[in-house]
Design a protein around this motif. Structure first.
Motif, PDB file in Angstrom:
ATOM      1  N   ALA A 170       5.889 -15.718  12.847  1.00  0.00           N
ATOM      2  CA  ALA A 170       6.915 -15.952  11.825  1.00  0.00           C
ATOM      3  C   ALA A 170       7.062 -17.432  11.522  1.00  0.00           C
ATOM      4  CB  ALA A 170       8.247 -15.372  12.307  1.00  0.00           C
ATOM      5  N   THR A 173       4.214 -18.444   9.398  1.00  0.00           N
ATOM      6  CA  THR A 173       4.293 -17.834   8.067  1.00  0.00           C
ATOM      7  C   THR A 173       5.361 -18.494   7.200  1.00  0.00           C
ATOM      8  OG1 THR A 173       3.568 -15.713   8.985  1.00  0.00           O
ATOM      9  CG2 THR A 173       4.642 -15.666   6.823  1.00  0.00           C
ATOM     10  N   LEU A 174       6.483 -18.819   7.798  1.00  0.00           N
ATOM     11  CA  LEU A 174       7.626 -19.330   7.034  1.00  0.00           C
ATOM     12  C   LEU A 174       7.656 -20.859   6.946  1.00  0.00           C
ATOM     13  CD1 LEU A 174      10.346 -16.912   8.445  1.00  0.00           C
ATOM     14  CD2 LEU A 174       9.023 -16.684   6.333  1.00  0.00           C
ATOM     15  N   ALA A 203       0.975 -14.348   9.219  1.00  0.00           N
ATOM     16  CA  ALA A 203       1.267 -12.935   8.968  1.00  0.00           C
ATOM     17  C   ALA A 203       0.331 -12.029   9.754  1.00  0.00           C
ATOM     18  CB  ALA A 203       1.160 -12.644   7.473  1.00  0.00           C
ATOM     19  N   TRP A 206       1.760 -12.127  13.189  1.00  0.00           N
ATOM     20  CA  TRP A 206       3.122 -11.603  13.259  1.00  0.00           C
ATOM     21  C   TRP A 206       3.135 -10.076  13.295  1.00  0.00           C
ATOM     22  CZ3 TRP A 206       7.266 -13.342   9.107  1.00  0.00           C
ATOM     23  CH2 TRP A 206       8.521 -12.847   9.477  1.00  0.00           C
TER      24      TRP A 206
END
Length: 235
Positions: A170, A173-174, A203, A206
């Motif tokens: 995460a 990804t973020l 991702a 994740w």
């Protein structure tokens, strides 16, 4: 060197030393594994070999997402199959230690400085793969053997690994900026900018990683529930 799209299919890593080591370790484990699991063990080593020698390995020099895909093949496909051929641990809390070792390797090697070092040194590169792959095999050996006495420990370790991998995925990804300078000049040829490549890699880590370890944890929870029901049924 990072491959370009037109040459990727020719970028197989057929190093005799690499193939010899993989073959020797696979044969050694197959000789000591029980017959019912030999097919799974052989499949695990085939997947591991493809992860190391196929063009996916070369692509990981150009795309962070390809490196994560390679790691997921090793840690979520090859490792559990290979772990089936290993003897069960006699230590009740081994799952916690293997989960901690796996998490440490996962987080350390996906931080910018250690990750960058893998492109500068063959020794560091193989240290990354050995610790990630080895700790994943150790963890799966514990997670796939949830005897009633160890089920609670396996449940906790499985949830811990799920959260640790999911959280790192995460964060990647973020993120609002790319972490890995190496890929700033290699992703454009593949139609991605460095941040999009990193987010795709995050991702990939994740979702599959979280699902795999969560499924094993829920399996252990079911075993704990059944173990607790037996004394009640006896009464």
């Amino acid at each position: 060197m990072p491959p370009v799209p037109g040459e990727l299919l020719s970028r197989w890593n057929l190093s005799p030393w690499l193939l010899l080591v993989l073959l020797a370790v696979a044969i050694l484990q197959l000789r000591t594994s029980s017959r019912p699991v030999r097919g799974a063990v052989a499949g695990g080593w085939i997947v591991a070999t493809l992860a190391f020698v196929s063009p996916l390995c070369a692509l990981s020099v150009a795309l962070f997402s390809a490196r994560i895909a390679q790691h997921m093949l090793l840690m979520l496909v090859a490792a559990p199959l290979i772990a089936l051929g290993l003897p069960a641990s006699r230590w009740r809390h081994s799952a916690w230690w293997s989960a901690l070792a796996f998490t440490a390797a996962l987080w350390v090697w996906h931080m910018p400085a250690p990750y960058k070092a893998t492109f500068r040194s063959d020794a560091v590169y193989w240290a990354m793969h050995l610790t990630l792959f080895g700790s994943a095999i150790w963890l799966w050996r514990d997670l796939l053997d949830p005897t009633p006495e160890r089920a609670a420990s396996v449940l906790g370790a499985g949830l811990f690994a799920c959260i640790a991998m999911g959280f790192l995925g995460a964060v990647l990804t973020l993120a609002n900026h790319p972490w890995f300078d190496w890929y700033r000049t290699t992703t454009e040829a593949w139609g991605l900018d460095p941040l999009a490549d990193q987010q795709l890699g995050g991702a990939i880590m994740w979702v599959p990683g979280g699902i795999a370890f969560l499924a094993v944890a829920l399996r252990s929870l079911l075993l704990v529930h059944r173990h607790l029901e037996r004394p009640a049924a006896a009464r």
